[in-house]
Motif scaffolding. Sequence first.
Motif, PDB file in Angstrom:
ATOM      1  N   VAL A  54      93.078  54.184   7.193  1.00  7.45           N
ATOM      2  CA  VAL A  54      91.498  53.929   7.116  1.00  7.45           C
ATOM      3  C   VAL A  54      91.183  54.560   5.809  1.00  7.45           C
ATOM      4  O   VAL A  54      90.221  53.910   5.102  1.00  7.45           O
ATOM      5  N   ARG A  55      91.561  55.711   5.360  1.00  5.11           N
ATOM      6  CA  ARG A  55      91.231  56.509   4.209  1.00  5.11           C
ATOM      7  C   ARG A  55      91.672  55.329   3.058  1.00  5.11           C
ATOM      8  O   ARG A  55      90.849  55.257   2.012  1.00  5.11           O
ATOM      9  N   ILE A  56      92.979  54.842   2.905  1.00  7.29           N
ATOM     10  CA  ILE A  56      93.294  53.988   1.994  1.00  7.29           C
ATOM     11  C   ILE A  56      92.331  52.752   2.038  1.00  7.29           C
ATOM     12  O   ILE A  56      92.193  52.166   0.825  1.00  7.29           O
ATOM     13  N   GLN A  57      92.002  52.195   3.158  1.00  3.78           N
ATOM     14  CA  GLN A  57      91.227  50.953   2.931  1.00  3.78           C
ATOM     15  C   GLN A  57      89.823  51.292   2.261  1.00  3.78           C
ATOM     16  O   GLN A  57      89.153  50.637   1.394  1.00  3.78           O
ATOM     17  N   LEU A  58      89.258  52.424   2.838  1.00  4.42           N
ATOM     18  CA  LEU A  58      87.982  52.848   2.143  1.00  4.42           C
ATOM     19  C   LEU A  58      88.350  53.172   0.586  1.00  4.42           C
ATOM     20  O   LEU A  58      87.082  52.853  -0.046  1.00  4.42           O
ATOM     21  N   ARG A  59      89.356  53.576   0.208  1.00 10.73           N
ATOM     22  CA  ARG A  59      89.714  53.928  -1.111  1.00 10.73           C
ATOM     23  C   ARG A  59      89.645  52.421  -1.847  1.00 10.73           C
ATOM     24  O   ARG A  59      89.177  52.500  -3.065  1.00 10.73           O
ATOM     25  N   VAL A  60      90.522  51.737  -1.475  1.00 10.11           N
ATOM     26  CA  VAL A  60      90.840  50.264  -2.258  1.00 10.11           C
ATOM     27  C   VAL A  60      90.627  49.128  -1.262  1.00 10.11           C
ATOM     28  O   VAL A  60      91.863  48.485  -1.037  1.00 10.11           O
ATOM     29  N   GLN A  68     101.537  49.578   1.219  1.00  9.45           N
ATOM     30  CA  GLN A  68     101.365  51.211   1.648  1.00  9.45           C
ATOM     31  C   GLN A  68     100.577  51.164   2.781  1.00  9.45           C
ATOM     32  O   GLN A  68     100.648  51.701   3.841  1.00  9.45           O
ATOM     33  N   LYS A  69      99.620  50.162   2.940  1.00  4.62           N
ATOM     34  CA  LYS A  69      98.655  49.834   4.344  1.00  4.62           C
ATOM     35  C   LYS A  69      99.564  49.479   5.408  1.00  4.62           C
ATOM     36  O   LYS A  69      99.462  49.863   6.576  1.00  4.62           O
ATOM     37  N   PRO A 276      95.662  56.344  -3.190  1.00  6.13           N
ATOM     38  CA  PRO A 276      95.852  55.648  -4.466  1.00  6.13           C
ATOM     39  C   PRO A 276      94.562  55.560  -5.294  1.00  6.13           C
ATOM     40  O   PRO A 276      93.531  56.045  -4.547  1.00  6.13           O
ATOM     41  N   PRO A 277      94.630  55.633  -6.750  1.00  6.17           N
ATOM     42  CA  PRO A 277      93.342  55.893  -7.352  1.00  6.17           C
ATOM     43  C   PRO A 277      92.189  54.682  -7.181  1.00  6.17           C
ATOM     44  O   PRO A 277      92.579  53.645  -7.026  1.00  6.17           O
TER      45      PRO A 277
END
Length: 288
Positions: A54-60, A68-69, A276-277
């Motif tokens: 969820v954190r990755i999805q919100l970031r990118v 990664q997802k 991820p940035p």
Amino acid sequence: MMSSSAAAIVAFNLKEATNWWSDVNESPVWQDRIFHVLAVLYGIVSVIAVIQLVRIQLRVPEYGWTTQKVFHFLNFLVNGVRALVFVFRRDVQNMQPEILQHILLDIPSLAFFTTYALLVLFWAEIYYQARAVSTDGLRPSFFTINAVVYVIQIALWLVLWWKPIHLMVIISRMFFAGVSLFAALGFLLYGGRLFLMLQRFPVESKGRRKKLQEVGYVTTICFTCFLIRCIMMCFDAFDDAADLDVLDHPILNFIYYLLVEILPSSLVLFILRKLPPKRGITQYHQIQ
């Protein structure tokens, strides 16, 4: 030489330890406790994986299903299913026909293989791209290898259902031991290659040391866990005392699953925890 009294004390202590092991294994209360502890641990890892997803999805969110997802989603599924299996372990043990027991216990192991084979694929792509070698054949090879593994395992289940003999159980476990060894060698090959390649980068390269440690740690962890799984599957196939598919070996189950799935998954998720940035700041890299 050891005195007779000392030898007697050692023998007594060994007997007590053996009795303790047997008492725990044969106790339904302890069986349920240990399997429920395993379920809780798997549940925690599953929750951590989905939170990271969820954190990755919100970031990118604009990148869709990146490697990664998918890796974190598969970790969520594998550990979540394994947690449910251990919550209902006694019910699973009583399921008929017996082939259903094998399927429910083996499917998470196959999915675990796919999850970490995805990481090997990612490293192989990085390695060949850095060497300006085409990576067009890597993903088809990944899907083909997984398809072959699943087809063979399904065929073994069907044969075991049709003719439930002990020889087929041995063949099924040895097949999975071979799959685990293959995964261990994959990590050693591509993780090792990537590690050596990163070592040759200039010392002042940004992020070199951190990435070098990341690849080294994950390679060591995953190679070790799949090698342990391979060895244990070999014992499981030929030694009834090492059977993991029975209720009265809870201590062995706890040690095995802790070493080959729970601890490695926890460590890898911790090592790969970096997000991820954000887009527009720098180039996006998968599985940081």
